[in-house]
Structures are given as structure tokens and as C-alpha cells.
Write a protein that holds these residues in place. Structure first.
Motif, PDB file in Angstrom:
ATOM      1  N   ASP A   1      -3.520  11.001  -8.548  1.00  0.00           N
ATOM      2  CA  ASP A   1      -1.907  10.918  -8.036  1.00  0.00           C
ATOM      3  C   ASP A   1      -0.770  10.522  -8.269  1.00  0.00           C
ATOM      4  OD1 ASP A   1      -1.865   8.426  -6.907  1.00  0.00           O
ATOM      5  OD2 ASP A   1      -3.595   9.285  -5.424  1.00  0.00           O
ATOM      6  N   PHE A   2       0.154  10.571  -7.831  1.00  0.00           N
ATOM      7  CA  PHE A   2       1.913  10.354  -8.416  1.00  0.00           C
ATOM      8  C   PHE A   2       1.411   8.276  -8.286  1.00  0.00           C
ATOM      9  CE2 PHE A   2       2.402  14.453  -7.251  1.00  0.00           C
ATOM     10  CZ  PHE A   2       3.069  15.052  -8.602  1.00  0.00           C
ATOM     11  N   TRP A   3       0.671   7.836  -7.476  1.00  0.00           N
ATOM     12  CA  TRP A   3       1.253   6.557  -6.833  1.00  0.00           C
ATOM     13  C   TRP A   3      -0.236   5.846  -7.463  1.00  0.00           C
ATOM     14  CZ3 TRP A   3       0.941  10.545  -3.599  1.00  0.00           C
ATOM     15  CH2 TRP A   3       2.322  10.830  -3.699  1.00  0.00           C
TER      16      TRP A   3
ATOM     17  N   GLU B   1       0.669  -1.622  -0.224  1.00  0.00           N
ATOM     18  CA  GLU B   1      -0.348   0.112  -0.445  1.00  0.00           C
ATOM     19  C   GLU B   1       0.884   0.765  -0.422  1.00  0.00           C
ATOM     20  OE1 GLU B   1      -3.049   0.233   3.045  1.00  0.00           O
ATOM     21  OE2 GLU B   1      -4.049  -1.779   2.390  1.00  0.00           O
ATOM     22  N   GLN B   2       2.125   1.417   0.821  1.00  0.00           N
ATOM     23  CA  GLN B   2       2.454   2.598   0.393  1.00  0.00           C
ATOM     24  C   GLN B   2       3.603   2.337  -0.364  1.00  0.00           C
ATOM     25  OE1 GLN B   2       5.000   2.790   4.785  1.00  0.00           O
ATOM     26  NE2 GLN B   2       6.494   3.751   3.240  1.00  0.00           N
ATOM     27  N   ASN B   3       3.840   1.566  -0.908  1.00  0.00           N
ATOM     28  CA  ASN B   3       5.005   1.790  -2.330  1.00  0.00           C
ATOM     29  C   ASN B   3       3.627   1.363  -3.804  1.00  0.00           C
ATOM     30  OD1 ASN B   3       7.677   2.141  -1.628  1.00  0.00           O
ATOM     31  ND2 ASN B   3       6.409   0.787  -0.471  1.00  0.00           N
ATOM     32  N   ARG B   4       2.731   1.705  -3.847  1.00  0.00           N
ATOM     33  CA  ARG B   4       1.557   1.152  -4.727  1.00  0.00           C
ATOM     34  C   ARG B   4       2.165   1.640  -5.970  1.00  0.00           C
ATOM     35  NH1 ARG B   4      -2.810  -1.436  -4.054  1.00  0.00           N
ATOM     36  NH2 ARG B   4      -2.312  -0.469  -2.244  1.00  0.00           N
ATOM     37  N   SER B   5       2.095   1.577  -7.285  1.00  0.00           N
ATOM     38  CA  SER B   5       2.385   2.121  -8.125  1.00  0.00           C
ATOM     39  C   SER B   5       1.509   1.027  -9.340  1.00  0.00           C
ATOM     40  CB  SER B   5       3.471   1.647  -8.339  1.00  0.00           C
ATOM     41  OG  SER B   5       4.894   0.877  -8.567  1.00  0.00           O
ATOM     42  N   GLY B   6       0.480   0.473  -9.291  1.00  0.00           N
ATOM     43  CA  GLY B   6       0.347  -0.510 -10.531  1.00  0.00           C
ATOM     44  C   GLY B   6      -0.090   0.277 -11.487  1.00  0.00           C
ATOM     45  N   ALA B   7      -0.029  -0.390 -12.110  1.00  0.00           N
ATOM     46  CA  ALA B   7      -0.652   0.236 -13.959  1.00  0.00           C
ATOM     47  C   ALA B   7      -0.242   1.685 -14.389  1.00  0.00           C
ATOM     48  CB  ALA B   7      -1.966   0.226 -14.109  1.00  0.00           C
TER      49      ALA B   7
ATOM     50  N   HIS C   1       8.744  15.942  -9.501  1.00  0.00           N
ATOM     51  CA  HIS C   1       8.120  15.620  -7.465  1.00  0.00           C
ATOM     52  C   HIS C   1       9.209  15.353  -6.555  1.00  0.00           C
ATOM     53  CE1 HIS C   1       4.983  14.334  -5.170  1.00  0.00           C
ATOM     54  NE2 HIS C   1       5.547  13.390  -4.375  1.00  0.00           N
ATOM     55  N   LYS C   2       9.897  15.674  -6.007  1.00  0.00           N
ATOM     56  CA  LYS C   2      10.670  15.651  -5.178  1.00  0.00           C
ATOM     57  C   LYS C   2       9.670  16.432  -3.495  1.00  0.00           C
ATOM     58  CE  LYS C   2      14.723  17.217  -7.996  1.00  0.00           C
ATOM     59  NZ  LYS C   2      15.887  18.119  -8.604  1.00  0.00           N
ATOM     60  N   ARG C   3       9.054  15.701  -3.710  1.00  0.00           N
ATOM     61  CA  ARG C   3       8.327  15.690  -2.057  1.00  0.00           C
ATOM     62  C   ARG C   3       7.942  14.657  -1.630  1.00  0.00           C
ATOM     63  NH1 ARG C   3       4.340  18.213  -4.940  1.00  0.00           N
ATOM     64  NH2 ARG C   3       2.246  16.694  -3.483  1.00  0.00           N
ATOM     65  N   VAL C   4       8.394  15.027   0.085  1.00  0.00           N
ATOM     66  CA  VAL C   4       8.038  12.826   0.460  1.00  0.00           C
ATOM     67  C   VAL C   4       6.469  13.838   0.992  1.00  0.00           C
ATOM     68  CG1 VAL C   4       8.446  12.287   2.411  1.00  0.00           C
ATOM     69  CG2 VAL C   4      10.526  13.398   1.809  1.00  0.00           C
ATOM     70  N   LYS C   5       5.937  12.170   1.195  1.00  0.00           N
ATOM     71  CA  LYS C   5       4.546  12.407   1.290  1.00  0.00           C
ATOM     72  C   LYS C   5       3.919  12.464   3.069  1.00  0.00           C
ATOM     73  CE  LYS C   5       2.317   8.067  -0.886  1.00  0.00           C
ATOM     74  NZ  LYS C   5       1.848   6.703  -0.726  1.00  0.00           N
ATOM     75  N   LEU C   6       2.839  13.319   2.700  1.00  0.00           N
ATOM     76  CA  LEU C   6       2.704  13.655   4.076  1.00  0.00           C
ATOM     77  C   LEU C   6       2.185  12.067   4.998  1.00  0.00           C
ATOM     78  CD1 LEU C   6      -0.233  17.127   2.838  1.00  0.00           C
ATOM     79  CD2 LEU C   6       2.720  16.527   4.342  1.00  0.00           C
ATOM     80  N   PRO C   7       2.630  12.859   6.418  1.00  0.00           N
ATOM     81  CA  PRO C   7       1.866  11.430   7.194  1.00  0.00           C
ATOM     82  C   PRO C   7       0.398  11.116   7.057  1.00  0.00           C
ATOM     83  CG  PRO C   7       2.952  13.205   8.557  1.00  0.00           C
ATOM     84  CD  PRO C   7       2.613  14.114   6.795  1.00  0.00           C
ATOM     85  N   ASN C   8      -0.642  11.713   6.458  1.00  0.00           N
ATOM     86  CA  ASN C   8      -2.228  11.816   6.618  1.00  0.00           C
ATOM     87  C   ASN C   8      -1.931  10.952   4.793  1.00  0.00           C
ATOM     88  OD1 ASN C   8      -2.006  12.142   9.302  1.00  0.00           O
ATOM     89  ND2 ASN C   8      -3.972  12.832   9.754  1.00  0.00           N
ATOM     90  N   THR C   9      -1.519  10.624   4.560  1.00  0.00           N
ATOM     91  CA  THR C   9      -1.571  10.690   2.458  1.00  0.00           C
ATOM     92  C   THR C   9      -1.942   9.574   2.785  1.00  0.00           C
ATOM     93  OG1 THR C   9      -0.242  13.011   2.530  1.00  0.00           O
ATOM     94  CG2 THR C   9      -1.288  11.033   0.388  1.00  0.00           C
ATOM     95  N   VAL C  10      -3.369   9.248   1.667  1.00  0.00           N
ATOM     96  CA  VAL C  10      -3.910   8.295   0.497  1.00  0.00           C
ATOM     97  C   VAL C  10      -4.465   8.211  -0.499  1.00  0.00           C
ATOM     98  CG1 VAL C  10      -5.285   7.460   3.196  1.00  0.00           C
ATOM     99  CG2 VAL C  10      -6.201   8.931   1.609  1.00  0.00           C
ATOM    100  N   THR C  11      -3.794   6.977  -0.823  1.00  0.00           N
ATOM    101  CA  THR C  11      -4.207   7.514  -2.226  1.00  0.00           C
ATOM    102  C   THR C  11      -5.417   6.672  -2.576  1.00  0.00           C
ATOM    103  OG1 THR C  11      -3.745   4.777  -2.234  1.00  0.00           O
ATOM    104  CG2 THR C  11      -1.374   6.209  -2.577  1.00  0.00           C
ATOM    105  N   ILE C  12      -5.841   7.280  -4.222  1.00  0.00           N
ATOM    106  CA  ILE C  12      -6.902   7.033  -4.791  1.00  0.00           C
ATOM    107  C   ILE C  12      -7.043   5.545  -4.678  1.00  0.00           C
ATOM    108  CG2 ILE C  12      -8.258   7.430  -6.566  1.00  0.00           C
ATOM    109  CD1 ILE C  12      -6.817  10.103  -7.047  1.00  0.00           C
ATOM    110  N   ASP C  13      -6.060   4.947  -5.588  1.00  0.00           N
ATOM    111  CA  ASP C  13      -6.079   3.942  -5.684  1.00  0.00           C
ATOM    112  C   ASP C  13      -6.043   2.908  -4.026  1.00  0.00           C
ATOM    113  OD1 ASP C  13      -5.999   3.182  -7.747  1.00  0.00           O
ATOM    114  OD2 ASP C  13      -3.783   2.842  -7.848  1.00  0.00           O
TER     115      ASP C  13
END
Length: 670
Positions: free
Chosen positions: A170-172, A101-107, A122-134
Motif C-alpha cells: 500500500d501507499f503508506w 500510525e496515521q501518517n506512517r511512511s516508514g522506509a 494518488h489523489k484519494r483520501v483514505k477511507l474511514p476504515n482503512t488500515v495499513t499493512i505495517d
């Protein structure tokens, strides 16, 4: 416009002498001991499962590798959740799912092209509460406190209405999701002059998810007031917007009288700090400190549900506030900024620079990095490089470091450090009005003092000499006297403290421990031993009052009040009866004397301290004899609690009554 100054420093071990460290002269013996540590072995095994193709010689080319501290923290959190024990299958299943889940890059090839283009920068680090759309689609759930770091893929008006819809990616993730735009942002979505267009990045929180139904094919996000629009100073249009709209006003130009007459302000400042959640007059509040180009500080306050917005912000980023509410403070004729009904936020996020850290290729896989001096590099092994994020002040974040950090690795300007070792000393700093404890942690390469800053009071439960602990979220700073200061803050992101010696799950999680015979216990080694024993003799049983928060015994003063010598405070309302138990335990190989208190003593005696205290004196005398004759077997955790330093404060040593071994946890064998 002023930007934060970045002056990275070469991060080598060739700093000046750091006197806070104490290098262990018996390092080789300790290394052999910890190489046999089953807990450390399992971490190494889990890492090989999560990254089967990982090769230390190609470290700099492999970014998709779990950090050592990430694996340890995850395992310990699972152990806390499964207090009755865990198996290899449980641990690996949870680790694999969390890492996926943390490194999701599907398709990724299916991602919109505008996101692929932005991903290159993209050189930012994910914010602590970030969730991916997947992840939203998979779980069919979205917490209000979650943050979506989104890119606008499309913006359009629903046919036959004036309702704006933003399609977000999103990027992930390979999926996109639609958002009903809140009306306060309609002017920004205007197709002629708005900036909420395809390719624009936004952060949003406080979202409700409308799940798909029979009449709706896709889930959508309902309108949220809490959107932060991201700007890029390197883009001409954004730079012009910042210069034209936000650089004419400053904090010193704000006038309460003018604001009350209808004058609005557009301000630009750096986020210096984000405070913890407070409760004022039964209302939630968060205080954010902003600093403008003139160095003037001002409070930006969030109230009630607005505190969710703080999840979208990051220290060091530049915040642009359009039409903030100006609130008068009662004291000293001051004022603060607030998030009003017309306020809109823009942010230039802090880009995390990166620094390369050398890693010896011939290191022991259980030892960690062993960063060597630059002068020794030519004489020692070959080196690889690990790339880690570095902030504007030159501090390097080691939270995702793939190896175990050791005491000899610690240097100036390091953050996100984790240590695994044993406690050789603890004391409270009485010169400070805050709750600060100093704790010395020892492992294979030496020991070091760390200052622990607690929000209100000690919160680790019982912790004693010789206990094995894991602590993450440490920062290192070199002081003027060339001494390295290691700090830990309870309310900081990534802060975790676990006492493995008192962890219930460790006693019956066979993948994380091995059974030792009593004859194998060594005074010279710092470790938590798991043994199966029986009670051979119970020469001493008494009950004392202990401080509930820390588990240590209290003293009664001449005035009748209770004082905790460990916490250095009065604790009349926080005391409970506890055992002080001395036992002789045995197995087929040997017998030893040990002492215990708390849960371990209760489990061995199979009676609570209050129940024991209520027994008649004769039964109290006979009870231990009846227990020891039963020869029931127990699985116990044993630590060497003998003080290993000459200090004047003997508060902890006095509890042991000069005994070398403490039973920190016990479990009756079925």
C-alpha cells in the motif's frame, strides 16, 4: 461516458452577506479570555510537539501537519476513556502514537517501484476504515470491518497447486502481505486475460489474518469474497474495458423476465448515497443509491456480512457491477440490485480535487484562521496558502485544517468544520417529524445557529446554557435567501459532540484546566471555570423528575403523563428522580450563589435523589445543614447560565430560577 462535473469556486470571504452570523462587539475581550483558555493552550502545545518544524509561513509546503480538529477530537476521546483524569504524558503518548500510525511512511525507499509510480498520481483520501499493512504486522490483528487499500505487487500460483496468491502493498507501508485469492476472482487473475496483475489497485475487506507460526514465516490473508477492483478512466485499457463491458446496459434496459431467463447485466453508475446500517427481519442491511447516466436511480442492497462491502465504497465514485442479482420488490413492481454469488465490483474512485485557502500570517495562534476579504488583503497582513480537498460539487473539506475554525471563517460549501464555544440557546424544531434541534454556539468572533439532526432522539445527555462544547462534522450551505445554514448529522463520518463543562476528567486533569478564584468569575465572559469551594449554605433542596435522555425536568400533565419541555415529547418510561439544588459556595476570595442538578448535586450532597426522597421530612430538612457545617472542599465546574438573548422560549431559563451560575460537575477533594 459521463463524468461528474467539477466546477471549483474561488473560496474567499467575499461571499454575499451571511445573516445567520452574529458578530460579537466585545470580540477583543473574548479573544483575551480564550487566549488564556488552558484547553486551547494545550492543543497548541500538542501541535508543536507533533509538528516541531511547522512554520505557518510555509503552510502550503507542509502537508504532514495534524488538523486542529483531529487533535481536539483525539484529546476528548482520551478524556472520555480516562474519566478519572489524564496527564500531559498520557495525552502526548496517545497523540504521538495515533499520529504516527496515521501518517506512517516508514522506509518508503523500500516500497516496490510499481507503488512509487502510482503514488505520484494518488489523489484519494483514505477511507474511514482503512488500515495499513505495517499496522497489521505491528498489531498482529485485523478486524473484519477493516479495509485494505492495496496495490498488487505480484500475482502467482503456488507451486504444485492451482491456488492464486496476490502479494499486496500500500501507499503508506514498507511491508507487503500475501493474500489467498478467493476462487470467484480466479478468472480475473488469469495471466493471459485477467486484470488482477502487478500494479492494479484493489480494495478488500472481510479478511481473516492467518498469523505466522513456527512452520510459517509470514502472516497471510485468508480468502475474502469482498474485493473491489479499481479502474482508471485515464488509462486506455481501463477505458476500453468500461466502454466495452459496462456501457451497453443501463438501468432502463433491465428486464426481470429476461434476467429470470438467464440474461446477465453489466451496469455503470455513480454512487449517490450510502445508507446507515439497518436491521430487517433480524438481518443486517445497507442500502446504496446508484444513479446512471440517464439520471435513473436504483437501489443496490447489501445483506448480512455483505454490508462490509460498503466500507470499500465512497459517495461520488463510479461503480461498475458485473452480473448483479436482480431482486423484485413487492411494491409497485420495482426491482433492486443485489450482490449475488457471481457479482463482481469495479470502481472508479472519486478523485479529490484540491482548493487553496488563504491564511493570514499574523493571526493569533489561538484564534484560528481569520480568513479576510479579498478587498482587505492589500491592506492587511501577508497570506499563506493551505491546500484542502474539494469534491465534485465544489465543497471544501476542512476536517484536516491546521487551525481552529471560527464563526467568521464559515462560508458556503464547507464541510468537516469543527467549532469550540459556549451554548447560548437550544430549542427543538417542532415543525419537523424528525429529531432536529437548533443550537446557537458562541465563541470569540460571534455566534451562529446550527441544526442538529439526530438518528432517533436527543443523545447528548444534559446540556444547558453557558456549557462549553466541541462539535465536529458540521457542513455549511448558503440558502436562497443568502442565509448560511450550518448542519450536523449524528450518523455522518467525523461527527462528534462533547460537553466539556460536564466532562469528569476535566476536574482533575491539571494540564487541561487552571483553578480560578470565585472573585475572578465574570458575567461578561463565556467560559467554564474550575474552582475549589466549600458549601457555605444550602438554602433550597428538592427533588423533581427529569428526562433521562436530556437531563432536563419534566412536567406532569392533567392526564398524569410526563412531558419533557426540552425534547417536546412524552417520556413516561424515561424519567428519573433528580435534585434541584440551590447553594451558596465560597472560597478564600468570595462567595456566590449557584444551582445544580444531576451528578453535580448528588456529589455535593453525597446522597442520591432516591435516597434523599426516602428520608423522613425532618431529616430532609436537617440533612443540608449537616452537610454545610462540614466545610468539605469540592472541585467544581461553573458556567454562566444567564440567558444572553431575548427569546420567547424560556424553558431552559426557568430551570435556573434566574440564577447566573450553574455547577455542571463536582468532585469531592480527597
Amino acid at each position: 461516458m459521463k463524468k461528474p462535473h467539477f466546477n471549483p469556486q474561488l473560496h474567499t470571504i467575499a461571499d454575499a452577506e451571511i445573516s445567520a452570523m452574529e458578530i460579537d462587539p466585545t470580540e477583543q475581550e473574548n479573544v483575551q479570555e480564550e487566549e488564556a483558555d488552558p484547553f486551547l493552550k494545550f492543543i497548541d502545545y500538542a501541535k508543536s510537539v507533533l509538528s516541531p518544524d511547522y512554520d505557518i509561513e510555509q503552510t502550503e509546503e507542509q502537508s504532514n501537519v495534524p488538523g486542529w480538529s483531529w487533535i481536539v477530537s483525539r484529546i476528548l476521546k482520551i478524556c472520555i476513556a480516562y474519566s478519572s483524569g489524564v496527564t500531559t504524558a498520557i495525552l502526548l503518548s496517545d497523540l504521538s502514537q495515533a499520529w504516527s500510525e496515521q501518517n506512517r511512511s516508514g522506509a518508503q525507499k523500500k516500497r516496490p517501484e510499481c507503488i512509487n509510480q502510482l503514488a505520484k498520481m494518488h489523489k484519494r483520501v483514505k477511507l474511514p476504515n482503512t488500515v495499513t499493512i505495517d499496522a497489521i504486522y505491528e498489531k498482529n490483528f485485523l478486524s473484519l470491518s477493516s479495509v485494505i487499500e492495496a496495490v498488487i505487487v505480484d500475482a502467482f500460483v503456488l507451486p504444485g497447486t492451482n491456488i492464486y496468491i496476490l502479494t499486496l502493498g500500500d501507499f503508506w507501508s514498507s511491508n507487503t502481505i500475501d493474500l489467498y485469492l478467493h476462487r470467484r476472482y480466479y478468472s480475473l487473475a488469469d495471466p493471459n486475460c485477467g486484470i488482477l496483475k502487478k500494479g492494479r489497485e484493489i480494495f478488500l475487506t472481510g479478511c481473516y489474518l492467518r498469523t505466522s507460526t513456527a512452520g510459517s514465516v509470514h502472516s497471510r490473508l485468508l480468502p475474502t469474497e469482498y474485493i473491489v477492483t479499481l479502474l482508471n478512466e485515464d488509462l486506455d485499457d481501463d477505458a476500453m474495458l468500461i466502454g466495452a463491458q459496462f456501457c451497453s446496459d443501463s438501468f432502463s434496459s433491465i428486464s426481470l423476465d429476461a434476467f429470470n431467463k438467464g440474461v446477465s447485466y453489466s451496469l455503470y453508475a455513480r454512487i449517490e448515497s450510502i445508507g446507515s446500517l439497518e436491521i430487517q427481519d433480524s438481518i443486517q442491511r445497507k442500502q446504496i443509491i446508484l444513479v446512471d447516466d440517464d439520471g435513473i436511480r436504483l437501489k443496490f442492497l447489501l445483506w448480512g456480512d455483505q454490508v462490509l462491502l460498503a466500507n470499500c465504497l465512497s459517495v461520488g465514485s463510479m461503480l461498475a457491477l458485473d452480473r448483479p442479482f436482480i431482486a423484485s420488490l413487492e411494491s409497485f413492481n420495482e426491482f433492486s440490485l443485489e450482490y449475488g454469488s457471481e457479482t463482481q465490483l469495479y470502481m472508479v474512485p472519486l478523485l479529490h480535487h484540491e482548493e487553496q485557502v488563504s491564511v493570514a500570517l499574523t493571526q493569533s495562534r489561538y484564534q484560528g484562521s481569520k480568513l479576510l476579504k479579498a478587498s482587505e488583503a492589500s491592506q492587511g497582513p501577508q497570506f499563506s496558502q493551505v491546500t484542502l480537498p474539494c469534491n465534485s460539487l465544489g465543497s471544501i473539506d476542512f476536517s484536516n485544517y491546521p487551525f481552529r475554525p471560527l464563526v467568521t471563517d464559515l462560508r458556503d460549501k464547507m464541510t468537516g468544520i469543527s467549532l469550540y464555544g459556549t451554548i447560548t440557546d437550544i430549542k427543538r424544531e417542532q415543525s419537523s417529524s424528525q429529531t432536529i434541534f437548533s443550537m446557537r454556539v458562541k465563541e470569540t468572533t460571534g455566534s451562529i445557529w446550527a441544526k442538529l439532526h439526530f438518528v432517533s432522539s436527543w443523545s447528548f445527555g444534559r446540556l444547558g446554557l453557558g456549557h462549553t462544547v466541541y462539535i465536529s462534522g458540521l457542513t455549511c450551505t448558503k440558502k436562497k435567501n443568502n442565509r448560511l445554514e450550518v448542519l450536523w448529522f449524528e450518523d455522518s463520518t467525523g461527527s462528534l459532540f462533547v460537553n466539556l463543562s460536564c466532562l469528569p476528567a476535566l476536574l482533575n486533569s491539571y494540564c487541561l484546566q487552571k483553578l480560578s478564584r470565585l472573585s475572578e468569575l465574570s458575567d461578561a465572559m463565556c467560559s467554564t471555570y474550575i474552582c475549589q469551594i466549600w458549601l457555605e449554605q444550602i438554602p433550597f433542596v428538592t427533588t423533581r423528575y427529569s428526562h433521562v435522555l436530556c437531563g432536563h425536568y419534566v412536567n406532569k400533565t392533567s392526564s398524569g403523563a410526563y412531558e419533557c419541555n426540552f425534547c417536546c415529547c412524552s417520556c413516561d418510561s424515561e424519567v428519573a428522580r433528580a435534585f434541584h439544588l440551590k447553594v451558596n459556595v465560597a472560597d478564600e476570595s468570595a462567595n456566590i450563589s449557584a444551582w445544580c442538578t444531576g451528578h453535580a448535586a448528588t456529589e455535593l450532597l453525597q446522597i442520591s435523589p432516591d435516597e434523599f426522597d426516602e428520608l423522613p421530612e425532618e431529616e430532609q430538612y436537617m440533612y443540608p445543614m449537616s452537610i454545610q457545617h462540614e466545610h468539605e472542599r469540592f472541585t467544581v465546574a461553573l458556567v454562566n447560565c444567564k440567558r444572553q438573548s431575548n427569546v420567547s422560549d424560556d424553558t431552559l431559563a426557568q430551570e435556573t430560577d434566574s440564577m447566573n451560575w450553574e455547577i455542571t460537575r463536582a468532585l469531592k477533594c480527597e
